[in-house]
Design a protein around this motif. Structure first.
Motif, PDB file in Angstrom:
ATOM      1  N   LEU A 198       0.851  -1.183   0.000  1.00 43.22           N
ATOM      2  CA  LEU A 198       0.000   0.000   0.000  1.00 43.22           C
ATOM      3  C   LEU A 198       0.888   1.234   0.000  1.00 43.22           C
ATOM      4  O   LEU A 198       2.092   1.175   0.254  1.00 43.22           O
ATOM      5  N   ARG A 199       0.256   2.369  -0.286  1.00 49.60           N
ATOM      6  CA  ARG A 199       0.997   3.627  -0.291  1.00 49.60           C
ATOM      7  C   ARG A 199       0.151   4.729   0.333  1.00 49.60           C
ATOM      8  O   ARG A 199      -1.073   4.712   0.250  1.00 49.60           O
ATOM      9  N   ARG A 200       0.826   5.656   1.013  1.00 49.14           N
ATOM     10  CA  ARG A 200       0.188   6.862   1.514  1.00 49.14           C
ATOM     11  C   ARG A 200       0.680   8.028   0.666  1.00 49.14           C
ATOM     12  O   ARG A 200       1.877   8.319   0.645  1.00 49.14           O
ATOM     13  N   VAL A 201      -0.251   8.656  -0.034  1.00 46.33           N
ATOM     14  CA  VAL A 201       0.066   9.780  -0.914  1.00 46.33           C
ATOM     15  C   VAL A 201      -0.268  11.069  -0.177  1.00 46.33           C
ATOM     16  O   VAL A 201      -1.418  11.277   0.223  1.00 46.33           O
ATOM     17  N   MET A 202       0.735  11.933   0.029  1.00 40.17           N
ATOM     18  CA  MET A 202       0.548  13.222   0.698  1.00 40.17           C
ATOM     19  C   MET A 202       0.877  14.328  -0.292  1.00 40.17           C
ATOM     20  O   MET A 202       1.928  14.292  -0.934  1.00 40.17           O
ATOM     21  N   HIS A 203      -0.017  15.275  -0.429  1.00 36.59           N
ATOM     22  CA  HIS A 203       0.157  16.340  -1.423  1.00 36.59           C
ATOM     23  C   HIS A 203      -0.411  17.643  -0.874  1.00 36.59           C
ATOM     24  O   HIS A 203      -1.040  17.643   0.205  1.00 36.59           O
ATOM     25  N   PRO A 204      -0.211  18.769  -1.540  1.00 37.30           N
ATOM     26  CA  PRO A 204      -0.633  20.064  -0.982  1.00 37.30           C
ATOM     27  C   PRO A 204      -2.109  20.155  -0.633  1.00 37.30           C
ATOM     28  O   PRO A 204      -2.486  20.961   0.224  1.00 37.30           O
ATOM     29  N   ASP A 205      -2.963  19.349  -1.260  1.00 36.74           N
ATOM     30  CA  ASP A 205      -4.396  19.432  -1.010  1.00 36.74           C
ATOM     31  C   ASP A 205      -4.936  18.324  -0.109  1.00 36.74           C
ATOM     32  O   ASP A 205      -6.159  18.199   0.054  1.00 36.74           O
ATOM     33  N   GLY A 206      -4.070  17.496   0.453  1.00 33.75           N
ATOM     34  CA  GLY A 206      -4.575  16.458   1.343  1.00 33.75           C
ATOM     35  C   GLY A 206      -3.764  15.182   1.305  1.00 33.75           C
ATOM     36  O   GLY A 206      -2.563  15.186   1.005  1.00 33.75           O
ATOM     37  N   GLN A 207      -4.411  14.046   1.594  1.00 33.28           N
ATOM     38  CA  GLN A 207      -3.727  12.761   1.599  1.00 33.28           C
ATOM     39  C   GLN A 207      -4.720  11.645   1.305  1.00 33.28           C
ATOM     40  O   GLN A 207      -5.931  11.800   1.464  1.00 33.28           O
ATOM     41  N   ARG A 208      -4.188  10.516   0.868  1.00 37.29           N
ATOM     42  CA  ARG A 208      -5.023   9.336   0.659  1.00 37.29           C
ATOM     43  C   ARG A 208      -4.145   8.095   0.783  1.00 37.29           C
ATOM     44  O   ARG A 208      -2.941   8.148   0.559  1.00 37.29           O
ATOM     45  N   ASP A 209      -4.764   6.978   1.166  1.00 37.62           N
ATOM     46  CA  ASP A 209      -4.091   5.682   1.228  1.00 37.62           C
ATOM     47  C   ASP A 209      -4.667   4.782   0.155  1.00 37.62           C
ATOM     48  O   ASP A 209      -5.894   4.693  -0.006  1.00 37.62           O
ATOM     49  N   GLU A 210      -3.802   4.078  -0.554  1.00 38.90           N
ATOM     50  CA  GLU A 210      -4.221   3.176  -1.621  1.00 38.90           C
ATOM     51  C   GLU A 210      -3.436   1.879  -1.533  1.00 38.90           C
ATOM     52  O   GLU A 210      -2.261   1.888  -1.162  1.00 38.90           O
ATOM     53  N   ALA A 211      -4.072   0.771  -1.867  1.00 33.43           N
ATOM     54  CA  ALA A 211      -3.400  -0.530  -1.946  1.00 33.43           C
ATOM     55  C   ALA A 211      -3.525  -1.054  -3.367  1.00 33.43           C
ATOM     56  O   ALA A 211      -4.562  -0.866  -4.015  1.00 33.43           O
ATOM     57  N   PHE A 212      -2.465  -1.713  -3.832  1.00 33.44           N
ATOM     58  CA  PHE A 212      -2.514  -2.344  -5.143  1.00 33.44           C
ATOM     59  C   PHE A 212      -3.076  -3.746  -4.964  1.00 33.44           C
ATOM     60  O   PHE A 212      -2.579  -4.531  -4.156  1.00 33.44           O
ATOM     61  N   GLY A 213      -4.144  -4.068  -5.692  1.00 32.42           N
ATOM     62  CA  GLY A 213      -4.823  -5.334  -5.482  1.00 32.42           C
ATOM     63  C   GLY A 213      -4.740  -6.291  -6.638  1.00 32.42           C
ATOM     64  O   GLY A 213      -4.133  -6.004  -7.687  1.00 32.42           O
ATOM     65  N   HIS A 214      -5.368  -7.438  -6.473  1.00 34.68           N
ATOM     66  CA  HIS A 214      -5.391  -8.460  -7.513  1.00 34.68           C
ATOM     67  C   HIS A 214      -6.375  -8.113  -8.624  1.00 34.68           C
ATOM     68  O   HIS A 214      -6.504  -8.873  -9.577  1.00 34.68           O
ATOM     69  N   ASP A 215      -7.046  -6.964  -8.496  1.00 35.56           N
ATOM     70  CA  ASP A 215      -7.784  -6.400  -9.623  1.00 35.56           C
ATOM     71  C   ASP A 215      -6.872  -5.504 -10.449  1.00 35.56           C
ATOM     72  O   ASP A 215      -7.317  -4.823 -11.377  1.00 35.56           O
ATOM     73  N   LEU A 216      -5.571  -5.476 -10.092  1.00 35.89           N
ATOM     74  CA  LEU A 216      -4.512  -4.753 -10.810  1.00 35.89           C
ATOM     75  C   LEU A 216      -4.747  -3.247 -10.824  1.00 35.89           C
ATOM     76  O   LEU A 216      -4.462  -2.561 -11.809  1.00 35.89           O
ATOM     77  N   ALA A 217      -5.231  -2.720  -9.718  1.00 36.26           N
ATOM     78  CA  ALA A 217      -5.468  -1.283  -9.602  1.00 36.26           C
ATOM     79  C   ALA A 217      -5.084  -0.805  -8.213  1.00 36.26           C
ATOM     80  O   ALA A 217      -5.178  -1.547  -7.227  1.00 36.26           O
ATOM     81  N   TRP A 218      -4.633   0.459  -8.135  1.00 36.36           N
ATOM     82  CA  TRP A 218      -4.436   1.135  -6.856  1.00 36.36           C
ATOM     83  C   TRP A 218      -5.785   1.715  -6.447  1.00 36.36           C
ATOM     84  O   TRP A 218      -6.353   2.548  -7.154  1.00 36.36           O
ATOM     85  N   ARG A 219      -6.315   1.266  -5.296  1.00 35.27           N
ATOM     86  CA  ARG A 219      -7.600   1.764  -4.816  1.00 35.27           C
ATOM     87  C   ARG A 219      -7.510   2.084  -3.325  1.00 35.27           C
ATOM     88  O   ARG A 219      -6.618   1.602  -2.623  1.00 35.27           O
ATOM     89  N   HIS A 220      -8.471   2.898  -2.866  1.00 36.10           N
ATOM     90  CA  HIS A 220      -8.526   3.279  -1.453  1.00 36.10           C
ATOM     91  C   HIS A 220      -8.414   2.064  -0.541  1.00 36.10           C
ATOM     92  O   HIS A 220      -9.001   1.014  -0.799  1.00 36.10           O
ATOM     93  N   THR A 221      -7.655   2.219   0.543  1.00 37.73           N
ATOM     94  CA  THR A 221      -7.575   1.179   1.568  1.00 37.73           C
ATOM     95  C   THR A 221      -7.615   1.814   2.947  1.00 37.73           C
ATOM     96  O   THR A 221      -7.182   2.957   3.132  1.00 37.73           O
ATOM     97  N   PHE A 222      -8.148   1.076   3.907  1.00 36.04           N
ATOM     98  CA  PHE A 222      -8.184   1.545   5.302  1.00 36.04           C
ATOM     99  C   PHE A 222      -7.149   0.821   6.160  1.00 36.04           C
ATOM    100  O   PHE A 222      -7.087   1.031   7.380  1.00 36.04           O
ATOM    101  N   LEU A 223      -6.323  -0.039   5.562  1.00 31.49           N
ATOM    102  CA  LEU A 223      -5.453  -0.915   6.345  1.00 31.49           C
ATOM    103  C   LEU A 223      -4.419  -0.148   7.168  1.00 31.49           C
ATOM    104  O   LEU A 223      -4.111  -0.537   8.304  1.00 31.49           O
ATOM    105  N   LEU A 224      -3.864   0.930   6.631  1.00 36.38           N
ATOM    106  CA  LEU A 224      -2.859   1.678   7.385  1.00 36.38           C
ATOM    107  C   LEU A 224      -3.500   2.446   8.539  1.00 36.38           C
ATOM    108  O   LEU A 224      -2.970   2.464   9.656  1.00 36.38           O
ATOM    109  N   TYR A 225      -4.662   3.053   8.309  1.00 33.73           N
ATOM    110  CA  TYR A 225      -5.365   3.729   9.393  1.00 33.73           C
ATOM    111  C   TYR A 225      -5.711   2.742  10.504  1.00 33.73           C
ATOM    112  O   TYR A 225      -5.602   3.045  11.691  1.00 33.73           O
ATOM    113  N   SER A 226      -6.133   1.543  10.108  1.00 28.10           N
ATOM    114  CA  SER A 226      -6.504   0.520  11.086  1.00 28.10           C
ATOM    115  C   SER A 226      -5.293   0.103  11.917  1.00 28.10           C
ATOM    116  O   SER A 226      -5.380  -0.031  13.147  1.00 28.10           O
ATOM    117  N   ALA A 227      -4.152  -0.090  11.253  1.00 28.42           N
ATOM    118  CA  ALA A 227      -2.938  -0.484  11.973  1.00 28.42           C
ATOM    119  C   ALA A 227      -2.481   0.622  12.915  1.00 28.42           C
ATOM    120  O   ALA A 227      -2.030   0.353  14.037  1.00 28.42           O
TER     121      ALA A 227
END
Length: 260
Positions: A198-227
């Motif tokens: 997974l990756r945490r993307v931080m930029h001037p307008d905010g942040q988001r967490d995404e995980a790369f899945g077996h659907d072959l796409a980077w999509r939102h994930t809650f795993l880092l917030y949960s950990a």
């Protein structure tokens, strides 16, 4: 052993603290479904494997006076062990300076069922309960990047007990674009062969967490917030972009093999 049996067993201990959380001992079914779906997509697990790996489907809390916290926790840990419960893992969230107590995972004798036990003071239990609405919005895919950064700042302000750092408050336009990558390691994987990335993307307008899945796409994930909140299903190890690309390549290869 059922969750009610576990409750009765724990309630029968000569506890130094007050056993709480009976009404919340079962995790919300919707959140269990979300966790299973995330493991299926991100790690390529079967639904049964994902369900079996959830460590907090059943959870309880002990609450102690502040001046008796450590000796009380040690006494209750010893009592649980004496009754045949096996401690699998423990994480001290006081050391992380976030005032969320101590979280541990245990295995019940006989059934082998995993459950979570939290050890709190009145302060840490209150902080965890008051911060939950922020956490629920933080992990939601419906929150946008700016909202999520604001929620993260609010959550840290509520939970944090360490020194205030200059870059902690969210300031629109005040942060350069930055990406942090994490290897996802669970009970069925290892540091050498992680379950996903997974990756945490931080930029001037905010942040988001995404995980790369077996659907072959980077999509939102809650795993880092949960950990960060203390969930022990996964260990998240920060890695380089090069190592992240290798994990993405392995996921692509596994998905191609499954499709052929």
């Amino acid at each position: 052993m059922s969750s009610l049996d576990l409750w009765q067993e724990l309630r029968g201990t000569e506890s130094a603290g007050r056993l709480t959380g009976r009404e919340h001992r079962l995790k919300d079914p919707g959140r269990i479904d979300a966790r299973v779906a995330e493991d299926v997509r991100v790690k390529g697990r079967t639904a049964d494997e994902a369900l079996a790996a959830i460590t907090d489907r059943i959870r309880f809390s002990f609450c102690y006076p502040s001046d008796g916290y450590l000796p009380g926790m040690r006494a209750d840990v010893a009592e649980l062990r004496s009754r045949g419960f096996t401690e699998v893992e423990r994480r001290n969230l006081w050391e992380a300076a976030v005032r969320l107590g101590t979280v541990s995972v245990w295995r019940a004798p006989g059934s082998g069922e995993l459950f979570e036990v939290q050890f709190h003071t009145a302060l840490s239990q209150s902080v965890r309960e008051r911060s939950f609405p922020l956490y629920a919005r933080l992990r939601s895919a419906e929150s946008d990047d700016e909202t999520r950064a604001e929620l993260q700042a609010l959550s840290r302000a509520l939970c944090w007990s360490g020194p205030v750092l200059a870059d902690r408050p969210f300031r629109p336009g005040g942060m350069a674009h930055r990406v942090a990558y994490y290897a996802i390691i669970d009970a069925l994987s290892s540091r050498e062969s992680p379950a996903g990335v997974l990756r945490r993307v931080m930029h001037p307008d905010g942040q988001r967490d995404e995980a790369f899945g077996h659907d072959l796409a980077w999509r939102h994930t809650f795993l880092l917030y949960s950990a960060e909140r203390g969930n022990l299903d996964n260990k998240l190890r920060q890695i380089s972009g090069i190592e992240a690309a290798r994990i993405v390549g392995r996921v692509r290869t596994a998905a191609a093999a499954a499709a052929s």
